[in-house]
Design a protein around this motif. Sequence first.
Motif, PDB file in Angstrom:
ATOM      1  N   LEU A 150      54.978  40.330  20.156  1.00  0.00           N
ATOM      2  CA  LEU A 150      54.453  41.915  20.012  1.00  0.00           C
ATOM      3  C   LEU A 150      54.357  42.497  21.688  1.00  0.00           C
ATOM      4  O   LEU A 150      54.644  43.706  21.044  1.00  0.00           O
ATOM      5  CB  LEU A 150      53.379  41.702  19.431  1.00  0.00           C
ATOM      6  CG  LEU A 150      52.797  41.187  17.887  1.00  0.00           C
ATOM      7  CD1 LEU A 150      52.190  41.634  17.691  1.00  0.00           C
ATOM      8  CD2 LEU A 150      54.515  42.037  17.075  1.00  0.00           C
ATOM      9  N   LEU A 160      51.359  44.007  10.343  1.00  0.00           N
ATOM     10  CA  LEU A 160      51.394  42.938  12.142  1.00  0.00           C
ATOM     11  C   LEU A 160      53.035  44.595  12.249  1.00  0.00           C
ATOM     12  O   LEU A 160      53.305  44.923  13.991  1.00  0.00           O
ATOM     13  CB  LEU A 160      52.721  42.447  11.901  1.00  0.00           C
ATOM     14  CG  LEU A 160      51.969  40.773  11.932  1.00  0.00           C
ATOM     15  CD1 LEU A 160      52.755  39.819  12.586  1.00  0.00           C
ATOM     16  CD2 LEU A 160      51.122  41.099  13.038  1.00  0.00           C
ATOM     17  N   TYR A 161      53.418  45.333  11.133  1.00  0.00           N
ATOM     18  CA  TYR A 161      54.184  46.579  11.727  1.00  0.00           C
ATOM     19  C   TYR A 161      53.798  47.733  12.153  1.00  0.00           C
ATOM     20  O   TYR A 161      54.339  48.384  12.572  1.00  0.00           O
ATOM     21  CB  TYR A 161      55.420  46.278  10.133  1.00  0.00           C
ATOM     22  CG  TYR A 161      54.908  46.791   9.070  1.00  0.00           C
ATOM     23  CD1 TYR A 161      54.222  48.462   8.839  1.00  0.00           C
ATOM     24  CD2 TYR A 161      54.397  46.662   8.067  1.00  0.00           C
ATOM     25  CE1 TYR A 161      53.728  49.395   7.762  1.00  0.00           C
ATOM     26  CE2 TYR A 161      53.825  47.209   6.855  1.00  0.00           C
ATOM     27  CZ  TYR A 161      53.474  48.665   6.916  1.00  0.00           C
ATOM     28  OH  TYR A 161      53.286  48.952   5.902  1.00  0.00           O
ATOM     29  N   CYS A 218      52.525  46.804  15.549  1.00  0.00           N
ATOM     30  CA  CYS A 218      54.498  46.628  16.596  1.00  0.00           C
ATOM     31  C   CYS A 218      54.493  48.230  16.890  1.00  0.00           C
ATOM     32  O   CYS A 218      54.702  48.522  18.352  1.00  0.00           O
ATOM     33  CB  CYS A 218      55.254  46.034  15.725  1.00  0.00           C
ATOM     34  SG  CYS A 218      54.748  44.914  15.552  1.00  0.00           S
TER      35      CYS A 218
END
Length: 499
Positions: A312, A364-365, A368
């Motif tokens: 990441l 998680l996106y 990110c």
Amino acid sequence: MDMQITPAPLVSSPALRLTLFFFLMTALFMATLDNQIVATALPTIVGEFGQMERFGWIGSAYLLATCAVMPLYGKLGDLFGRKYVMLTAVTIFTLGSIACGLAVSMNTLIAARVLQGLGGGGIMVSIFSITADLFEPRERAKYQSYSSLVLMASGAVGPVLGGAMSDHFGWRSIFLINIPIGIAVLAGLFFFLPYRRPTRRPTIDYAGALLLAGAVTMIVLLGDSAELFGSLLSLGTLAVMAIGVLCAVTWVFVERRAPEPVVPLALFANPTFSLMLVISVASGAVGIGMVNYFALFLQTTTGLSPSLAGLLFIMLTGGIVCGSLTAGRLISRSGRYKPFAIVSASLTMLSLLIFSQIHPGTPLYVICAVMALHGIGIGFGQQVPIVAVQNIAARGDVGAATGAVTLSRMGGASIAISIYGAIIASGLARGTNAIPGIEDIEKLTPLVLSTLPQATRQLVAESYTAAFTPLFLTAVGISLIALVSAVSLKAVRLPQKVA
């Protein structure tokens, strides 16, 4: 014509120059990678040794030692010759890496990181001086720019490599890998780099450098004083504060009389210089200082392994690269840097505010995207302090002004890391009693955490999230200070260089 103004390159053979430059870049990669590669392994280290309140010192000890020696190494190279100063710095760094890999407690690891930093600071300073000796002025700018690519590469590879090595070979491997690299660099520079005897005997401001390092050290200790001495009003805290003030006041008197001061006080006559130091301190605090804590946050709140957490960081580094390259082109085209300082502080504040709202289960996106936004914010302002102070400084003070900005950035990172560590330790101490079956949350490595029941992992993640919220809000406050300073800058246009 004075032929000493532009001496001949240290090495006449182009092939040998490129070989030496390769060894220099390898040393730079090793020294700059070290702080990045440690980031994703820190939760595993704390899980083995405990003492969460000293988590930040693993990073800040290295940065602080680097700050302390940076002002000295350049002039030591003038006095004794670049070759042997560089070899000494690489040797110290390699010995420090061995000590880190063999550490048996948190205290011994922190002490070993100090030793590493004493070498790392010398490596970073000496490399640019040796590059100047190797290449003629017209070539020099091109090869100096390659060092930026090395810095970017270490930022991108470091967290990923640190996570992977920690997962597969144990955290000690991230330090021990420096041994063969350090030996190769030592051998290459010893056999191939000629020794140029110095032609002058500069006056080294040892007193100024030591007093400045003392003042910065006391400020870092003050940020961690609640954990070190038990209270912000203890005798230890007051003693640290008094020593810091004494060092700072004495430093001012010494610099006024020093023939070659570490930081010429005349620079402070221009408000832009002072504002840029504030912006640089804040940049170090939210840029460099947050790296280790992003790794801890990701591994404890999302349950990622060190390897995946490291991946990441590519978003963060990619954002920094994109922001830096974009800002560099636009500043070059417009000649104005104030707007980029404002945009940088604003984007950083926004990203940190969003981070303070991230909770277990956040996709998680989204994480990110926020890391990329934070990177873009850092990148937009990365070049601004150096460009600004080099523009306002007299020709003879450009090096000192640039060094002051670099020192303030590293010092800001060291101070912030200690403050962040105290915030996290305090937050965890308040919130871990409610987790059944967990005696010491600080000893939960990512591997152990992954074996716990889902309900327990959720409670641990929520506890860390609550502890991190005030940390992110503190970083927002630091970014706000940078924003106010950026808005206060005088709107100037950099002079157009005539080809």
